[in-house]
Design an enzyme around this catalytic site. Structure first.
Site, PDB file in Angstrom:
ATOM      1  N   LYS A  13     -19.964  11.557  28.780  1.00  0.00           N
ATOM      2  CA  LYS A  13     -20.293  11.150  27.408  1.00  0.00           C
ATOM      3  C   LYS A  13     -21.772  10.857  27.242  1.00  0.00           C
ATOM      4  O   LYS A  13     -22.324  11.064  26.171  1.00  0.00           O
ATOM      5  CB  LYS A  13     -19.419   9.991  26.926  1.00  0.00           C
ATOM      6  CG  LYS A  13     -19.550   8.707  27.709  1.00  0.00           C
ATOM      7  CD  LYS A  13     -18.576   7.686  27.152  1.00  0.00           C
ATOM      8  CE  LYS A  13     -18.750   6.326  27.808  1.00  0.00           C
ATOM      9  NZ  LYS A  13     -18.803   6.333  29.288  1.00  0.00           N
ATOM     10  N   ARG A  88     -16.725  -1.201  24.342  1.00  0.00           N
ATOM     11  CA  ARG A  88     -15.865  -0.959  25.494  1.00  0.00           C
ATOM     12  C   ARG A  88     -14.650  -1.880  25.475  1.00  0.00           C
ATOM     13  O   ARG A  88     -13.831  -1.817  26.377  1.00  0.00           O
ATOM     14  CB  ARG A  88     -16.655  -1.225  26.765  1.00  0.00           C
ATOM     15  CG  ARG A  88     -17.170   0.046  27.454  1.00  0.00           C
ATOM     16  CD  ARG A  88     -17.874  -0.433  28.693  1.00  0.00           C
ATOM     17  NE  ARG A  88     -18.074   0.567  29.687  1.00  0.00           N
ATOM     18  CZ  ARG A  88     -19.207   1.227  29.886  1.00  0.00           C
ATOM     19  NH1 ARG A  88     -20.220   1.064  29.068  1.00  0.00           N
ATOM     20  NH2 ARG A  88     -19.328   2.056  30.897  1.00  0.00           N
ATOM     21  N   ARG A 127     -22.982  11.896  41.760  1.00  0.00           N
ATOM     22  CA  ARG A 127     -24.072  11.550  40.844  1.00  0.00           C
ATOM     23  C   ARG A 127     -25.242  10.914  41.581  1.00  0.00           C
ATOM     24  O   ARG A 127     -25.050  10.135  42.513  1.00  0.00           O
ATOM     25  CB  ARG A 127     -23.584  10.548  39.782  1.00  0.00           C
ATOM     26  CG  ARG A 127     -22.669  11.162  38.808  1.00  0.00           C
ATOM     27  CD  ARG A 127     -22.767  10.646  37.413  1.00  0.00           C
ATOM     28  NE  ARG A 127     -22.630   9.223  37.202  1.00  0.00           N
ATOM     29  CZ  ARG A 127     -22.231   8.697  36.052  1.00  0.00           C
ATOM     30  NH1 ARG A 127     -21.919   9.482  35.034  1.00  0.00           N
ATOM     31  NH2 ARG A 127     -22.147   7.408  35.893  1.00  0.00           N
ATOM     32  N   ARG A 160     -26.134   5.120  42.460  1.00  0.00           N
ATOM     33  CA  ARG A 160     -26.091   3.781  41.862  1.00  0.00           C
ATOM     34  C   ARG A 160     -24.953   2.973  42.462  1.00  0.00           C
ATOM     35  O   ARG A 160     -23.889   3.520  42.729  1.00  0.00           O
ATOM     36  CB  ARG A 160     -25.866   3.896  40.341  1.00  0.00           C
ATOM     37  CG  ARG A 160     -27.109   4.236  39.591  1.00  0.00           C
ATOM     38  CD  ARG A 160     -26.921   4.479  38.104  1.00  0.00           C
ATOM     39  NE  ARG A 160     -25.645   4.116  37.531  1.00  0.00           N
ATOM     40  CZ  ARG A 160     -25.270   4.485  36.299  1.00  0.00           C
ATOM     41  NH1 ARG A 160     -26.077   5.190  35.534  1.00  0.00           N
ATOM     42  NH2 ARG A 160     -24.103   4.126  35.824  1.00  0.00           N
ATOM     43  N   ARG A 171     -13.876   0.639  38.109  1.00  0.00           N
ATOM     44  CA  ARG A 171     -14.325   0.925  36.739  1.00  0.00           C
ATOM     45  C   ARG A 171     -13.265   1.715  35.958  1.00  0.00           C
ATOM     46  O   ARG A 171     -13.106   1.523  34.760  1.00  0.00           O
ATOM     47  CB  ARG A 171     -15.644   1.701  36.751  1.00  0.00           C
ATOM     48  CG  ARG A 171     -16.805   0.852  37.245  1.00  0.00           C
ATOM     49  CD  ARG A 171     -18.073   1.665  37.364  1.00  0.00           C
ATOM     50  NE  ARG A 171     -18.666   1.935  36.072  1.00  0.00           N
ATOM     51  CZ  ARG A 171     -19.572   2.883  35.844  1.00  0.00           C
ATOM     52  NH1 ARG A 171     -19.964   3.666  36.826  1.00  0.00           N
ATOM     53  NH2 ARG A 171     -20.083   3.040  34.653  1.00  0.00           N
TER      54      ARG A 171
HETATM   55  P1  AMP Z   1     -22.620   2.827  31.826  1.00  0.00           P
HETATM   56  O1  AMP Z   1     -23.972   3.259  32.194  1.00  0.00           O
HETATM   57  O2  AMP Z   1     -22.319   2.972  30.355  1.00  0.00           O
HETATM   58  O3  AMP Z   1     -21.538   3.453  32.662  1.00  0.00           O
HETATM   59  O4  AMP Z   1     -22.542   1.237  32.090  1.00  0.00           O
HETATM   60  C1  AMP Z   1     -22.757   0.695  33.372  1.00  0.00           C
HETATM   61  C2  AMP Z   1     -22.199  -0.730  33.440  1.00  0.00           C
HETATM   62  O5  AMP Z   1     -22.845  -1.548  32.470  1.00  0.00           O
HETATM   63  C3  AMP Z   1     -20.714  -0.862  33.118  1.00  0.00           C
HETATM   64  O6  AMP Z   1     -19.888  -0.598  34.243  1.00  0.00           O
HETATM   65  C4  AMP Z   1     -20.641  -2.329  32.688  1.00  0.00           C
HETATM   66  O7  AMP Z   1     -20.697  -3.202  33.797  1.00  0.00           O
HETATM   67  C5  AMP Z   1     -21.940  -2.476  31.917  1.00  0.00           C
HETATM   68  N1  AMP Z   1     -21.745  -2.154  30.490  1.00  0.00           N
HETATM   69  C6  AMP Z   1     -22.290  -1.137  29.796  1.00  0.00           C
HETATM   70  N2  AMP Z   1     -21.883  -1.145  28.516  1.00  0.00           N
HETATM   71  C7  AMP Z   1     -21.038  -2.204  28.393  1.00  0.00           C
HETATM   72  C8  AMP Z   1     -20.260  -2.730  27.327  1.00  0.00           C
HETATM   73  N3  AMP Z   1     -20.254  -2.168  26.110  1.00  0.00           N
HETATM   74  N4  AMP Z   1     -19.528  -3.840  27.580  1.00  0.00           N
HETATM   75  C9  AMP Z   1     -19.527  -4.439  28.773  1.00  0.00           C
HETATM   76  N5  AMP Z   1     -20.200  -3.963  29.834  1.00  0.00           N
HETATM   77  C10 AMP Z   1     -20.957  -2.861  29.658  1.00  0.00           C
END
Ligand code: AMP
Length: 213
Positions: A13, A88, A127, A160, A171
């Site tokens: 996404k 989320r 990744r 990461r 996750r």
């Molecule tokens: P992403 O890069 O979108 O996969 O986000 C990496 C991490 O950031 C996630 O696994 C969460 O720990 C945190 N995170 C990102 N967006 C949110 C959100 N909307 N609500 C809560 N945690 C978030």
């Protein structure tokens, strides 16, 4: 044009969100990127978010909502935006809806990039990310020109912490429990559209453009 991208972590996404942002000239807003930028610059927000992110958990709603609302209030968001990784949880979606409602605005589309868990696990373990400029690669699908080095800025690429196998499984559990209910939330509002995220990047994008146009 205000768009929300839904889908499991690793569904692609983020890539699609960037392509949409470019085509429709709206900012791409990733809460994950905002947290990572804060971790990198050592802010208090970054330190707090990191504790959750490293364990594959969600950052608490209160903190996340605050940074997102600050971001969408900025001048460049006037004509719209693509949200990548927000909301989320149902409470996040409810606050966003309420705040937009106050301004007489609403989300136009929630696009669900659908990919089975097995594919996600295979994708995410390959990744690699550049922590300096935020570019992302995949050892199999989008390799950098030189192994382990960012094409854009020349920094080292890393796996990461939140892409490590055990964190990915966590996750995915969190996604199914807390984020998947948003599919029903946006279906009820008649703005959910699902695209098959197992297709090529170009085909997924074509499907999204067909919805948005
Ligand atoms: P992403 O890069 O979108 O996969 O986000 C990496 C991490 O950031 C996630 O696994 C969460 O720990 C945190 N995170 C990102 N967006 C949110 C959100 N909307 N609500 C809560 N945690 C978030």
């Amino acid at each position: 044009m205000k768009i929300i991208m839904l889908g499991a972590p690793g569904a692609g996404k983020g890539t699609q969100a960037k392509m949409i942002a470019e085509k429709y000239s709206v900012p791409h807003i990733s809460t994950g990127d905002i947290f990572r930028a804060n971790i990198k610059s050592g802010t208090a927000l970054g330190m707090e978010a990191k504790q959750y992110m490293d364990q594959g958990m969600l950052v608490p709603d209160e903190l996340t909502v605050r940074i997102l609302l600050d971001r969408v209030a900025q001048e460049d968001c006037k004509a719209g935006y693509v949200l990548d990784g927000f909301p989320r949880t149902i409470p996040q979606a409810e606050v966003l809806e309420k705040e937009l409602h106050k301004l007489g605005e609403k989300i136009d589309w929630a696009i669900d990039v659908d990919v089975p868990d097995e594919n996600i696990i295979r994708r995410m373990s390959g990744r690699r990310a550049c922590l300096s400029c935020g570019a992302t690669y995949h050892m199999e699908y989008i390799p950098p020109k030189k192994e382990g080095v960012c094409d854009t800025c020349g920094s080292d690429l890393v796996l990461r912490d939140d892409d490590k196998a055990e964190t990915v499984k966590k996750r995915l559990d969190v996604y199914h429990e807390q984020t998947q209910p948003l599919i029903d939330f946006y279906t009820d509002r008649n703005i959910l559209r699902t695209v098959d995220g197992t297709l090529s990047m170009e085909d997924v994008f074509a499907a999204i453009v067909a919805i948005l146009d």
